[in-house]
Design an enzyme around this catalytic site. Structure first.
Site, PDB file in Angstrom:
ATOM      1  N   MET A  27       0.733  -1.134   0.354  1.00 44.57           N
ATOM      2  CA  MET A  27      -0.362  -0.089   0.188  1.00 44.57           C
ATOM      3  C   MET A  27       0.797   1.640  -0.496  1.00 44.57           C
ATOM      4  SD  MET A  27      -3.442  -1.103   2.167  1.00 44.57           S
ATOM      5  CE  MET A  27      -2.899  -1.062   3.959  1.00 44.57           C
ATOM      6  N   ALA A  29       3.935   3.858   0.370  1.00 45.58           N
ATOM      7  CA  ALA A  29       4.908   3.900   2.194  1.00 45.58           C
ATOM      8  C   ALA A  29       5.882   3.465   2.405  1.00 45.58           C
ATOM      9  CB  ALA A  29       4.039   4.543   3.080  1.00 45.58           C
ATOM     10  N   HIS A  34       9.650  -3.267   3.632  1.00 47.63           N
ATOM     11  CA  HIS A  34       8.885  -4.227   2.609  1.00 47.63           C
ATOM     12  C   HIS A  34      10.077  -4.386   1.318  1.00 47.63           C
ATOM     13  CE1 HIS A  34       6.053  -1.503   3.455  1.00 47.63           C
ATOM     14  NE2 HIS A  34       4.949  -2.034   3.064  1.00 47.63           N
ATOM     15  N   GLN A  58     -10.685  -2.439   2.300  1.00 49.30           N
ATOM     16  CA  GLN A  58     -10.424  -3.403   3.882  1.00 49.30           C
ATOM     17  C   GLN A  58     -10.056  -2.442   4.546  1.00 49.30           C
ATOM     18  OE1 GLN A  58      -6.028  -4.063   1.523  1.00 49.30           O
ATOM     19  NE2 GLN A  58      -5.287  -4.153   3.933  1.00 49.30           N
ATOM     20  N   ILE A 178      10.584  -8.058   9.289  1.00 49.39           N
ATOM     21  CA  ILE A 178      12.223  -6.306   9.929  1.00 49.39           C
ATOM     22  C   ILE A 178      11.782  -5.806  10.901  1.00 49.39           C
ATOM     23  CG2 ILE A 178      13.304  -4.946   8.828  1.00 49.39           C
ATOM     24  CD1 ILE A 178      13.400  -7.696   7.442  1.00 49.39           C
ATOM     25  N   ARG A 189       2.983   2.595   9.208  1.00 51.70           N
ATOM     26  CA  ARG A 189       2.003   3.685  10.677  1.00 51.70           C
ATOM     27  C   ARG A 189       2.728   4.016  11.343  1.00 51.70           C
ATOM     28  NH1 ARG A 189      -2.496  -0.245   9.201  1.00 51.70           N
ATOM     29  NH2 ARG A 189      -4.275   1.191   7.968  1.00 51.70           N
TER      30      ARG A 189
HETATM   31  O1  PAF Z   1      -0.254  -5.637   3.603  1.00 53.93           O
HETATM   32  C1  PAF Z   1      -0.543  -4.877   2.707  1.00 53.93           C
HETATM   33  O2  PAF Z   1      -0.041  -3.544   2.501  1.00 53.93           O
HETATM   34  C2  PAF Z   1      -2.065  -4.885   2.578  1.00 53.93           C
HETATM   35  O3  PAF Z   1      -3.331  -5.575   2.859  1.00 53.93           O
HETATM   36  C3  PAF Z   1      -2.172  -5.806   1.457  1.00 53.93           C
HETATM   37  C4  PAF Z   1      -1.404  -7.362   1.034  1.00 53.93           C
HETATM   38  C5  PAF Z   1      -0.990  -5.188   0.357  1.00 53.93           C
HETATM   39  C6  PAF Z   1      -3.334  -5.687   0.307  1.00 53.93           C
HETATM   40  O4  PAF Z   1      -4.013  -4.411   0.258  1.00 53.93           O
END
Ligand code: PAF
Length: 278
Positions: A27, A29, A34, A58, A178, A189
């Site tokens: 998502m 940021a 990541h 979500q 991590i 966040r």
């Molecule tokens: O973990 C996340 O960042 C989100 O839930 C995902 C898997 C990208 C789905 O929007």
């Protein structure tokens, strides 16, 4: 790296792929957490595709959808730097039509812990992950591997189940949590935390560390470990401390190799989760 902003462009770009694809849905940021998923995907595949999409379905009403951190320019630079081949950045209008067919999380595993605190969150998360996995697999590349962090342990378990239940031709690769040097699990966040709140937030990972030490001393009783953790977290608004097996069923004794200890709590206005795989 090519940046694609529409589904047609994505499918045109993935059509040319010959070889395996490592896919990292995000998502945005982007942080070191990541980055480690992308780096692992880079090592294990011929092509890497990353998506950045803040999925509205979500988020619950009153959650941080509109305030969710956005760092588009920095994210693009990071992706280019770590060798992403295709960066997919769609809009909500492209991903959804008004009266959508939905997915409902499974009754038992989907409605406990995160599912009970954030009703419908998992339905929306599974819906977007299904869409993304189908888009990446559209031209049937030799292999599609999708990378997810163990920090969202319940999310990971539900995605694995969806892939099983819907016979999706995708391999799910769970990746390690991590942490910052002080132990705080990385999360987009975390930037909401004031310096004082950050100190408070560290109690989450410290409570898990304490649980590890107890297990190392052969304390396997779930009630004892949970009680110790509650005691350590007394200054935090704890939402749950749960000790479950890898199938997310409650247990009374720790089983080495088949246990997850999960904790969720609020520090100021920021909701944080963390966990430990034993
Ligand atoms: O973990 C996340 O960042 C989100 O839930 C995902 C898997 C990208 C789905 O929007």
């Amino acid at each position: 790296m090519i940046i694609v902003n529409s589904i047609t462009e994505l499918l045109n770009a993935t059509k040319k792929i010959k070889g395996s694809v490592g896919f990292v849905p995000t998502m945005g940021a982007l942080h070191q957490g990541h980055l480690s998923l992308i780096q692992q995907a880079r090592k294990e595949n011929d092509y890497v595709v990353v998506s950045i999409f803040v999925n509205p379905t979500q988020f619950l009403e009153g959650e941080d959808l509109n305030a969710y951190p956005k760092k588009e320019e920095a994210d693009k630079k990071i992706c280019a730097w770590v060798g992403v081949n295709i960066l997919f950045m769609p809009t909500s209008e492209m991903m959804y039509e008004p009266d959508e067919l939905g997915i409902i999380a499974p009754a038992k595993r989907g409605f406990i812990l995160e599912g009970s605190k954030r009703p419908k969150h998992f339905d929306g998360m599974l819906q977007v992950v299904m869409k993304l996995l189908n888009l990446i697999s559209y031209h049937k590349p030799s292999t599609v591997r999708a990378y997810f962090g163990k920090k969202d342990a319940q999310q990971l378990a539900l995605i694995e189940q969806m892939v099983r239940n819907y016979f999706l031709a995708v391999e799910i690769i769970p990746c390690e949590i991590i942490r910052d040097r002080d132990g705080l699990a990385l999360s987009s966040r975390n930037i909401y935390l004031s310096p004082q709140e950050r100190i408070q937030a560290l109690k989450l990972s410290r409570s898990l560390k304490r649980a590890t030490r107890l297990v190392m001393k052969k304390e396997f009783n779930v009630a004892t470990i949970t009680q110790t953790m509650h005691h350590l977290l007394s200054e935090i608004e704890v939402e749950y401390i749960a000790i479950v097996n890898r199938q997310f069923q409650p247990i009374s004794e720790i089983e080495i190799g088949n246990t997850i200890i999960l904790v969720a709590g609020k520090v100021g206005k920021t909701r944080l989760i963390d966990n430990l795989w034993i």
